[in-house]
Design a protein around this motif. Structure first.
Motif, mmCIF file in Angstrom:
data_model
loop_
_atom_site.group_PDB
_atom_site.id
_atom_site.type_symbol
_atom_site.label_atom_id
_atom_site.label_comp_id
_atom_site.label_asym_id
_atom_site.label_seq_id
_atom_site.Cartn_x
_atom_site.Cartn_y
_atom_site.Cartn_z
ATOM 1 N N ALA A 44 -7.042 6.735 -1.681
ATOM 2 C CA ALA A 44 -8.433 6.365 -1.415
ATOM 3 C C ALA A 44 -8.606 4.842 -1.413
ATOM 4 O O ALA A 44 -9.263 4.277 -0.523
ATOM 5 N N ALA A 45 -8.007 4.158 -2.394
ATOM 6 C CA ALA A 45 -8.142 2.704 -2.471
ATOM 7 C C ALA A 45 -7.446 2.028 -1.291
ATOM 8 O O ALA A 45 -7.981 1.092 -0.691
ATOM 9 N N GLY A 46 -6.251 2.488 -0.960
ATOM 10 C CA GLY A 46 -5.517 1.911 0.156
ATOM 11 C C GLY A 46 -6.226 2.126 1.477
ATOM 12 O O GLY A 46 -6.260 1.221 2.336
ATOM 13 N N SER A 47 -6.798 3.302 1.665
ATOM 14 C CA SER A 47 -7.528 3.581 2.904
ATOM 15 C C SER A 47 -8.735 2.668 3.033
ATOM 16 O O SER A 47 -9.039 2.163 4.120
ATOM 17 N N ALA A 48 -9.444 2.445 1.914
ATOM 18 C CA ALA A 48 -10.602 1.545 1.935
ATOM 19 C C ALA A 48 -10.170 0.113 2.244
ATOM 20 O O ALA A 48 -10.836 -0.599 3.018
ATOM 21 N N LEU A 220 -0.007 -4.596 -2.306
ATOM 22 C CA LEU A 220 0.159 -4.457 -3.756
ATOM 23 C C LEU A 220 -0.450 -3.160 -4.289
ATOM 24 O O LEU A 220 -0.023 -2.655 -5.336
ATOM 25 N N ASN A 221 -1.432 -2.606 -3.568
ATOM 26 C CA ASN A 221 -2.027 -1.351 -4.008
ATOM 27 C C ASN A 221 -0.998 -0.225 -4.048
ATOM 28 O O ASN A 221 -1.150 0.751 -4.811
ATOM 29 N N LEU A 222 0.052 -0.335 -3.243
ATOM 30 C CA LEU A 222 1.119 0.668 -3.289
ATOM 31 C C LEU A 222 1.743 0.722 -4.680
ATOM 32 O O LEU A 222 2.014 1.810 -5.220
ATOM 33 N N LEU A 223 1.949 -0.451 -5.292
ATOM 34 C CA LEU A 223 2.495 -0.486 -6.645
ATOM 35 C C LEU A 223 1.479 0.035 -7.660
ATOM 36 O O LEU A 223 1.848 0.718 -8.631
#
Length: 328
Positions: A44-48, A220-223
């Motif tokens: 959800a965060a990465g998509s946003a 960085l959100n991937l980490l």
């Protein structure tokens, strides 16, 4: 008709963690050149964050593709014809989708996306905008085999693969994906695909390393996702974002670079990274006209029409499923 039902085709454990995500992270961190597939950016965060990226002045692909859809919608509609089920691969927030749906008068719409939250929200928004359209959201990884809703099985289909997402894959994987969806969409199906063109390196690198740092936060959100979902102890402050053009492979590469020697755990498994070592997180291949057509033909699609008069250069290609030859 609105959103008819939501189909989930993601395997998860008792805690709701995607099993494929866990497997890919451990496999990727165990390699000499650490690498994690780009599809795992899109929680959800990465998509946003990606939606924020698409609005950046440096990120031309969304702007160029949207411009092509607006200016050539009538030609696309004439070529595709009405009454098709539109199947969108990696739909995200479906921001470009209304331009296509308004133009071609589809019989149904099937968004396929790995991020369930974004999928449901975008499906509801489209249902409000197109109240007479049957929408069948499918939560799935479109890079794996996907069972399409039975309600559209008898309909002619138009695959919609925008955003140059095909560029995230090396050629072999891209061809396999195109073949898989050639089989899933069936005979007489069409594919409308976005493919980014080769262009000036400065334009490319700015698009994937913006001054505001939004793409860095996306990387960085991937980490952060690994830490959150897989009980990771990765020190995010020890990583930086890097985007670089690889001329040999005709692609932008995104990496997460270790700023110092470090050790961390994921799911209780220990990992070590040396200063300067990277996690290769994304490729974005760029194609010239001949290369793009060759890629499609290898994947079982015959190009019919190309619209590539965007600035910066980008292409929308309409292709038809190549007839399967029977064995002699």
């Amino acid at each position: 008709m609105g959103v008819v039902r939501h189909l989930r085709q993601v395997e998860a454990d008792e805690a709701g963690i995607d099993l494929a995500f866990r497997a890919d992270v451990h496999a990727g961190l165990s390699q000499a050149q650490k690498a994690i597939p780009a599809r795992w950016f899109y929680d959800a965060a990465g998509s946003a964050l990606f939606e924020d990226i698409t609005a950046l002045p440096e990120y031309y692909p969304t702007r160029s593709e949207t411009d092509l859809l607006k200016r050539h919608a009538a030609a696309i509609a004439d070529a595709a014809g009405p009454g098709r089920a539109v199947v969108e691969l990696g739909s995200g927030s479906s921001t470009k989708t209304p331009l296509l749906l308004e133009a071609i008068d589809p019989a149904a719409y099937v968004p396929v996306d790995i991020s369930g939250d974004f999928l449901r929200a975008s499906a509801r928004a489209l249902a409000a905008r197109f109240p007479g359209l049957a929408i069948y959201p499918v939560e799935a990884d479109f890079t794996q085999p996907v069972d399409l809703p039975r309600e559209i099985c008898a309909l002619p289909k138009l695959g919609f693969f925008p955003g140059s997402t095909i560029g995230n894959m090396v050629a072999r994987t891209a061809v396999d994906l195109l073949r898989s969806w050639r089989s899933a969409l069936g005979e007489a199906s069409l594919l409308l695909i976005g493919i980014d063109r080769i262009k000036d390196v400065d334009i490319l690198e700015r698009a994937y390393d913006d001054p505001a740092g939004v793409t860095a936060a996306f990387n960085l959100n991937l980490l952060e996702r690994i830490n959150r979902e897989l009980d990771g102890t990765i020190p995010l402050e020890n990583f930086t974002h890097r985007a670089v053009w690889n001329d040999v492979h005709s692609r932008i590469e995104m990496h997460l670079v270790a700023a110092c020697d470090m050790s961390f755990c994921v799911d209780g498994r220990p990992y070590h990274m040396a200063r300067g070592e990277t996690i290769h997180s994304e490729n974005s291949h760029k194609y010239g006209p001949r290369d793009a057509n060759l890629l499609l033909r290898a994947g079982g699609w015959t190009p019919l029409a190309t619209w590539d008069d965007a600035d910066p250069a980008f292409a929308l290609i309409l292709a038809e499923a190549t007839a399967l030859r029977s064995a002699p």
